[in-house]
Scaffold this active site. Structure first.
Site, short mmCIF file in Angstrom:
data_model
loop_
_atom_site.label_atom_id
_atom_site.label_comp_id
_atom_site.label_asym_id
_atom_site.label_seq_id
_atom_site.Cartn_x
_atom_site.Cartn_y
_atom_site.Cartn_z
N GLY A 183 14.34 18.74 -5.92
CA GLY A 183 14.39 17.80 -6.93
C GLY A 183 15.91 17.79 -7.93
O GLY A 183 15.49 17.31 -8.82
N SER A 184 16.66 18.81 -7.46
CA SER A 184 17.73 18.95 -8.68
C SER A 184 18.44 17.90 -9.11
O SER A 184 18.56 17.80 -10.18
CB SER A 184 18.55 20.26 -7.78
OG SER A 184 19.88 20.01 -8.57
N ASP A 194 11.17 11.58 -5.84
CA ASP A 194 11.79 12.42 -6.79
C ASP A 194 11.82 12.09 -8.32
O ASP A 194 11.35 12.99 -9.00
CB ASP A 194 13.20 12.90 -6.32
CG ASP A 194 13.12 14.00 -5.22
OD1 ASP A 194 12.18 14.03 -4.35
OD2 ASP A 194 14.12 14.49 -4.92
N ALA A 198 16.36 15.85 -11.53
CA ALA A 198 15.80 16.49 -12.73
C ALA A 198 17.04 16.64 -13.63
O ALA A 198 17.07 16.29 -14.86
CB ALA A 198 15.33 17.74 -12.27
O1 PMV Z 1 15.21 16.94 -0.60
P1 PMV Z 1 14.80 16.31 -1.72
O2 PMV Z 1 13.86 16.95 -2.61
O3 PMV Z 1 15.53 15.44 -2.29
O4 PMV Z 1 13.23 15.54 -1.08
C1 PMV Z 1 13.67 14.48 -0.09
C2 PMV Z 1 12.36 13.86 -0.05
C3 PMV Z 1 12.51 12.68 1.25
O5 PMV Z 1 11.23 12.09 1.76
C4 PMV Z 1 13.22 13.49 2.52
C5 PMV Z 1 13.49 11.65 0.96
C6 PMV Z 1 12.81 10.67 -0.12
O6 PMV Z 1 13.68 10.11 -0.64
O7 PMV Z 1 11.72 10.53 -0.13
#
Ligand code: PMV
Length: 311
Positions: A102-103, A147, A106
């Site tokens: 989630g960088s 996120d 955040a």
């Molecule tokens: O990779 P991250 O931390 O951005 O997590 C993405 C999560 C997904 O379900 C793959 C995409 C979303 O928007 O929910």
């Protein structure tokens, strides 16, 4: 001198990534061992400058750049109906980039918190989260909104796209080991790959999304009732569905196998997949051993963390 700080934690998705983009529920928790920080200070230069010493970036709002951080600052100023201040915002983050923690969300949240605080108008969390969501669309294309929600609310959430997040009451603490494959993976690309495959052949993907949604729904009950022993098998089922969806990778599989062999009761990738991070469910007795095994299996970062009980 006028000065304001903003912070936001990383996050891990416990259940439901990818399926959440298609309207199924997911569960995410803040991960505060890593965080983004923004410091807004008065500057003698005209206009707003955002610097990120870690990446060597310097962004001036006046340069009309499309950079997501400039877009975030502009949107915050518009929302606050405030003119561009003569200020500098310095951003630092210990959240690995493109790794499922989630960088992007955040950093955006920390930036808006610092800027809004500097202008003397802190934003309520729902508004902050919706602003960060707008900029997440630049990072991700079609984000679900999970996120921005978890990093802004900073509490465990049960999330369905388009609905207000519901807090998850954690009955018994959850001990997690989080490990980074070191393989960067842009969420936009993994989400795009799933979308392309779903468009070509929707039925099996809809079934996988349903299966994952049911796992997330069950996991919420298990977490809220403190039935931690049932959580590992649910993580294994979720990982199997993600594997079939095509978003696991040899590096992730190696870490999942190493964690299970070292005593984790469940392990799965977390976030966009195809690289990035995985999580393993541990106990006080197994956590250290699992962390060591993950390091030996090639993880570039390993964190041991606890999701505290909320009641
Ligand atoms: O990779 P991250 O931390 O951005 O997590 C993405 C999560 C997904 O379900 C793959 C995409 C979303 O928007 O929910």
């Amino acid at each position: 001198m006028r000065r304001s700080e903003g912070h936001a934690p990383g996050k891990v998705i416990l259940f439901g990534e990818h399926a959440v983009v298609y309207g199924r529920p997911a569960i995410a928790v803040p991960f505060s061992a890593v965080e983004a920080t923004a410091i807004a200070e008065e500057a003698t230069d005209k206009g707003l400058t955002i610097t990120a010493p870690d990446t060597g970036e310097e962004i001036r709002l006046g340069d009309h750049t499309e950079h997501p951080l400039a877009a975030m600052a502009r949107l915050a100023l518009e929302t606050l109906d405030a003119p561009e201040p003569d200020a500098r915002i310095t951003i630092r983050s210990t959240i690995p980039i493109a790794s499922g923690l989630g960088s992007g969300a955040a950093v955006s949240a920390a930036l808006v918190r610092a800027l809004a605080g500097y202008l003397g108008h802190p934003l309520p969390t729902p508004l902050l989260s919706s602003l960060v969501f707008e900029v997440e669309k630049l990072h991700h294309g079609t984000p679900s909104g999970i996120d921005n929600t978890v990093v802004c609310y900073e509490q465990p959430i049960y999330f369905v796209k388009g609905w207000p997040a519901e807090p998850v009451r954690v009955r018994e603490p959850l001990r997690l080991v989080i490990a980074d494959t070191g393989v960067p993976s842009a969420t936009r690309e993994s989400v795009g790959a799933v979308r392309a495959a779903w468009e070509q052949n929707p039925d099996p993907f809809e079934k996988l999304f349903d299966e994952i949604g049911a796992i997330a729904t069950r996991a919420r009950v298990v977490i809220e009732d403190g039935l931690v022993e049932q959580l590992g098998p649910l993580m294994a089922q979720n990982q199997e569905a993600l594997r079939r969806m095509g978003v696991s990778s040899p590096e992730l599989e190696r870490l999942v196998d190493a964690a299970l062999a070292a005593g984790a009761s469940g392990a799965k990738l977390s976030g966009g997949g195809r690289g990035g991070n995985m999580i393993a469910l541990a106990t006080a007795q197994t956590s250290g051993r699992i962390a060591e095994a993950l390091q030996e299996a090639g993880a570039v970062h390993v964190w041991e963390t606890v999701v505290n009980a909320t009641e």
